[in-house]
Scaffold this active site. Structure first.
Site, PDB file in Angstrom:
ATOM      1  N   CYS A 119     -43.639 124.896 121.444  1.00 13.13           N
ATOM      2  CA  CYS A 119     -42.882 123.891 122.400  1.00 13.13           C
ATOM      3  C   CYS A 119     -42.429 124.223 123.642  1.00 13.13           C
ATOM      4  O   CYS A 119     -42.518 125.355 124.134  1.00 13.13           O
ATOM      5  CB  CYS A 119     -41.245 123.880 121.318  1.00 13.13           C
ATOM      6  SG  CYS A 119     -41.186 123.321 119.691  1.00 13.13           S
ATOM      7  N   ARG A 124     -41.544 130.183 129.213  1.00 11.02           N
ATOM      8  CA  ARG A 124     -41.104 131.233 127.970  1.00 11.02           C
ATOM      9  C   ARG A 124     -42.006 132.384 128.048  1.00 11.02           C
ATOM     10  O   ARG A 124     -43.178 132.870 127.532  1.00 11.02           O
ATOM     11  CB  ARG A 124     -41.702 130.466 126.884  1.00 11.02           C
ATOM     12  CG  ARG A 124     -41.096 129.116 126.375  1.00 11.02           C
ATOM     13  CD  ARG A 124     -41.416 128.578 125.083  1.00 11.02           C
ATOM     14  NE  ARG A 124     -40.927 129.353 123.887  1.00 11.02           N
ATOM     15  CZ  ARG A 124     -41.023 128.895 122.534  1.00 11.02           C
ATOM     16  NH1 ARG A 124     -41.599 127.725 122.582  1.00 11.02           N
ATOM     17  NH2 ARG A 124     -40.680 129.613 121.889  1.00 11.02           N
ATOM     18  N   ASP A 307     -32.070 126.409 117.941  1.00 10.34           N
ATOM     19  CA  ASP A 307     -32.900 125.481 117.070  1.00 10.34           C
ATOM     20  C   ASP A 307     -32.019 124.179 116.346  1.00 10.34           C
ATOM     21  O   ASP A 307     -32.904 123.406 115.722  1.00 10.34           O
ATOM     22  CB  ASP A 307     -34.032 126.189 116.089  1.00 10.34           C
ATOM     23  CG  ASP A 307     -34.888 127.140 116.954  1.00 10.34           C
ATOM     24  OD1 ASP A 307     -35.165 126.876 118.133  1.00 10.34           O
ATOM     25  OD2 ASP A 307     -35.500 128.204 116.467  1.00 10.34           O
ATOM     26  N   ARG A 398     -45.202 120.208 112.242  1.00  5.55           N
ATOM     27  CA  ARG A 398     -45.235 121.672 112.625  1.00  5.55           C
ATOM     28  C   ARG A 398     -44.352 122.277 111.575  1.00  5.55           C
ATOM     29  O   ARG A 398     -44.379 123.716 111.562  1.00  5.55           O
ATOM     30  CB  ARG A 398     -45.162 122.075 113.978  1.00  5.55           C
ATOM     31  CG  ARG A 398     -46.462 121.617 114.846  1.00  5.55           C
ATOM     32  CD  ARG A 398     -46.262 122.113 116.483  1.00  5.55           C
ATOM     33  NE  ARG A 398     -45.566 123.441 116.394  1.00  5.55           N
ATOM     34  CZ  ARG A 398     -44.598 123.508 117.349  1.00  5.55           C
ATOM     35  NH1 ARG A 398     -44.294 122.512 117.960  1.00  5.55           N
ATOM     36  NH2 ARG A 398     -43.827 124.630 117.041  1.00  5.55           N
TER      37      ARG A 398
HETATM   38  N1  EPU Z   1     -37.345 135.816 126.731  1.00  7.55           N
HETATM   39  C1  EPU Z   1     -37.794 136.729 127.802  1.00  7.55           C
HETATM   40  N2  EPU Z   1     -38.715 137.727 127.734  1.00  7.55           N
HETATM   41  C2  EPU Z   1     -39.473 137.818 126.830  1.00  7.55           C
HETATM   42  C3  EPU Z   1     -39.075 137.022 125.300  1.00  7.55           C
HETATM   43  C4  EPU Z   1     -38.161 136.246 125.572  1.00  7.55           C
HETATM   44  O1  EPU Z   1     -36.943 136.611 129.015  1.00  7.55           O
HETATM   45  O2  EPU Z   1     -40.305 138.607 126.658  1.00  7.55           O
HETATM   46  C5  EPU Z   1     -36.156 135.015 126.684  1.00  7.55           C
HETATM   47  C6  EPU Z   1     -36.680 133.636 126.368  1.00  7.55           C
HETATM   48  O3  EPU Z   1     -37.401 133.069 127.667  1.00  7.55           O
HETATM   49  C7  EPU Z   1     -35.458 133.103 126.069  1.00  7.55           C
HETATM   50  C8  EPU Z   1     -34.711 134.114 125.155  1.00  7.55           C
HETATM   51  O4  EPU Z   1     -35.251 135.201 125.733  1.00  7.55           O
HETATM   52  O5  EPU Z   1     -34.534 132.548 127.131  1.00  7.55           O
HETATM   53  C9  EPU Z   1     -35.237 134.123 123.744  1.00  7.55           C
HETATM   54  O6  EPU Z   1     -36.492 133.871 123.305  1.00  7.55           O
HETATM   55  P1  EPU Z   1     -36.957 134.539 122.110  1.00  7.55           P
HETATM   56  O7  EPU Z   1     -38.009 135.520 122.187  1.00  7.55           O
HETATM   57  O8  EPU Z   1     -35.898 135.175 121.180  1.00  7.55           O
HETATM   58  O9  EPU Z   1     -37.784 133.408 121.577  1.00  7.55           O
HETATM   59  P2  EPU Z   1     -39.133 133.173 120.622  1.00  7.55           P
HETATM   60  O10 EPU Z   1     -39.065 134.607 119.953  1.00  7.55           O
HETATM   61  O11 EPU Z   1     -40.287 132.624 121.560  1.00  7.55           O
HETATM   62  C10 EPU Z   1     -38.251 132.084 118.320  1.00  7.55           C
HETATM   63  C11 EPU Z   1     -38.283 131.068 117.527  1.00  7.55           C
HETATM   64  C12 EPU Z   1     -37.794 129.831 118.429  1.00  7.55           C
HETATM   65  C13 EPU Z   1     -36.167 129.923 118.679  1.00  7.55           C
HETATM   66  C14 EPU Z   1     -36.063 131.322 119.710  1.00  7.55           C
HETATM   67  C15 EPU Z   1     -34.726 131.702 119.659  1.00  7.55           C
HETATM   68  C16 EPU Z   1     -40.157 131.507 116.450  1.00  7.55           C
HETATM   69  C17 EPU Z   1     -41.835 131.126 116.076  1.00  7.55           C
HETATM   70  N3  EPU Z   1     -39.643 130.854 117.431  1.00  7.55           N
HETATM   71  O12 EPU Z   1     -38.778 131.866 119.794  1.00  7.55           O
HETATM   72  O13 EPU Z   1     -37.991 128.706 117.356  1.00  7.55           O
HETATM   73  O14 EPU Z   1     -35.977 128.800 119.530  1.00  7.55           O
HETATM   74  O15 EPU Z   1     -36.628 132.415 118.634  1.00  7.55           O
HETATM   75  O16 EPU Z   1     -33.873 131.844 118.591  1.00  7.55           O
HETATM   76  O17 EPU Z   1     -39.901 132.173 115.599  1.00  7.55           O
HETATM   77  C18 EPU Z   1     -38.079 126.605 116.787  1.00  7.55           C
HETATM   78  O18 EPU Z   1     -38.324 126.797 115.556  1.00  7.55           O
HETATM   79  O19 EPU Z   1     -37.982 125.315 116.587  1.00  7.55           O
HETATM   80  C19 EPU Z   1     -38.051 127.543 117.884  1.00  7.55           C
HETATM   81  C20 EPU Z   1     -38.563 127.106 118.952  1.00  7.55           C
END
Ligand code: EPU
Length: 429
Positions: A119, A124, A307, A398
């Protein structure tokens, strides 16, 4: 582009029972985690959604043997996998393909994976994942959209995450689970799917403690063996059905859930005038249809999940009064707002804040900009007067198993029109 559509005639209160599927964000991490295991992993309560088919397909193409046992059970054996590179065209299509880096590093001390898709919420970054891999002794470079990571041997370390990140927490766990010594992740994320991944790894022989708190301790083990594991229910799918029941003035028993995971969602629904009754593995949502304003701030778990933000915004569009949503996790999660406006919503966005003035919605053609934005369109369509047509529904598929059938069984007037049907309809017009 996907030409399939969802068509909803709004105004029907949802009534009955719905069974929630396994958690998407746990499944898309646990399936690649099977790479670390020598022997068959039988994984139950796997949701039938496109992101799951994609990650299974990636493993299969990398040499895993995959057996479908029944519609929600799969057996994956990666013992014969010899390749530490993921197929580019598939891994680019999903966010969770980044878990292949941690899992491949943990298994082969080498990984080559394309930068992930998923998404679009603005930037990201994955800098915290890379920081973790480097702390474990890997050299990491990103060239032409491909991440290369490698080490002679991974070594345990203390890692402090600068940002609370679900993905980085899980990815570092995967890379560290077989690294010699004790790894500590500080400022770890605490989402239920992080606990689920740790439980999966432990049930295969790993030694991970503290998942669900902000301090995770991993004692590296030499080998992980096969076994059976059941994925937890999907917190966000459950929340989506709770909000759908609430907006339609319905009464729905949402089954196969862990009510504790839903507390922040239940609390916000209560603020909006909805009754939520908790049982052991179910919640009953009862709504008069008269909804009142609520203020929501998204936060890492146990806060209100980002989410669930677009779905809650859809509900607040028809709630009496002025509601405020503060998105504190993602920079740009408001792409759904223009679509809700097509249905008559009164929303103003300023930076990470949306101000919503309650009004009535009426049907129109809208698109699913991303997965949860798509769920918000479905929810809004269920409440809108007249017919709502949702385009680009591949985003919804998805992450939601059979959403149209599940809603239909609750009495919604909803159908999916497949590509050939829509082409026929256009010709007839
Ligand atoms: N962030 C950083 N650096 C990193 C990683 C993250 O700055 O290396 C920041 C991101 O930019 C964001 C915050 O940290 O502002 C949180 O990001 P996170 O890493 O927790 O998100 P993610 O792991 O990429 C997962 C879910 C998302 C959900 C987020 C937050 C999966 C596959 N995806 O994403 O789920 O929004 O955690 O809870 O687990 C969804 O299911 O619709 C979805 C987008």
């Amino acid at each position: 582009m996907c030409l399939d559509k969802i068509v909803i005639v709004g105004g029907k209160p949802l009534k009955g029972e719905v069974e929630i599927s396994g958690a998407k964000n746990a499944a898309v991490a646990i399936i690649p985690a099977a790479i670390l295991v020598e022997g068959p992993c039988r994984i139950e309560n796997v949701p039938q959604i496109k992101d799951v088919s994609l990650i299974i397909d990636i493993l299969y193409r990398m040499g895993a043997s995959v057996r479908t046992i029944d519609k929600s059970t799969v057996e994956i054996d990666c013992s014969k996998m010899r390749i530490a590179a993921a197929p580019s065209e598939l891994s680019r299509k999903m966010r969770a393909s980044y878990y292949l880096i941690g899992a491949l590093l943990g298994r082969f001390s080498q990984a080559q994976v394309d930068l992930p898709g998923g998404c679009d919420f603005g930037v990201r970054p994955i800098d915290q994942h890379i920081k973790g891999f480097e702390a474990l002794g890997a050299k990491v470079k990103v060239e032409h959209g491909i991440i290369y990571a490698g080490a002679n041997e991974l070594k345990a370390n203390n890692i402090y995450l600068d940002v609370v990140s679900v993905g980085a927490t899980i990815n570092i766990m995967l890379a560290a689970v077989k690294a010699k010594g004790h790894t500590v992740i500080e400022n770890a994320a605490k989402e239920p799917h992080i606990v689920d991944v740790a439980n999966f790894l432990n049930s295969m022989g790993a030694d991970v403690k503290g998942a669900g708190t902000d301090l995770i301790k991993i004692n590296g083990v030499a080998r992980l063996y096969g076994g059976n594991y059941t994925i937890i229910p999907d917190q966000i799918e459950a929340g989506t059905f709770m909000v759908a029941a609430a907006i339609t003035g319905g009464e729905v028993l949402v089954k196969n859930v862990i009510p504790k995971h839903l507390e922040s969602i239940s609390a916000k629904l209560s603020d909006a005038g909805v009754d939520v009754i908790e049982y052991d593995e179910a919640v009953l949502v009862k709504s008069s249809g008269h909804l009142t304003k609520a203020n929501v701030k998204t936060l890492p778990y146990p806060g209100f999940p980002t989410d669930m933000h677009p779905q809650m915004a859809a509900l607040l569009c028809v709630a009496e009064g002025t509601s405020i949503i503060n998105e504190s996790v993602w920079d740009n999660r408001f792409r759904y707002v223009d679509e809700l406006k097509r249905l008559g919503a009164n929303i103003q966005v300023d930076g990470k804040i949306a101000v919503i003035e309650g009004t009535k919605l009426s049907g129109a053609t809208v698109k699913a900009c991303d997965l949860r934005a798509g769920a918000a369109m479905v929810i809004a369509g269920l409440a809108a007067n007249g017919t709502t047509v949702i385009e680009e529904i591949d985003h919804i598929e998805r992450g939601y198993e059979n959403i149209t059938d599940k809603l239909k069984s609750l009495g919604a007037d909803i159908k999916k029109i497949s590509t050939t049907d829509s082409l026929m309809a256009e010709k007839i017009v």
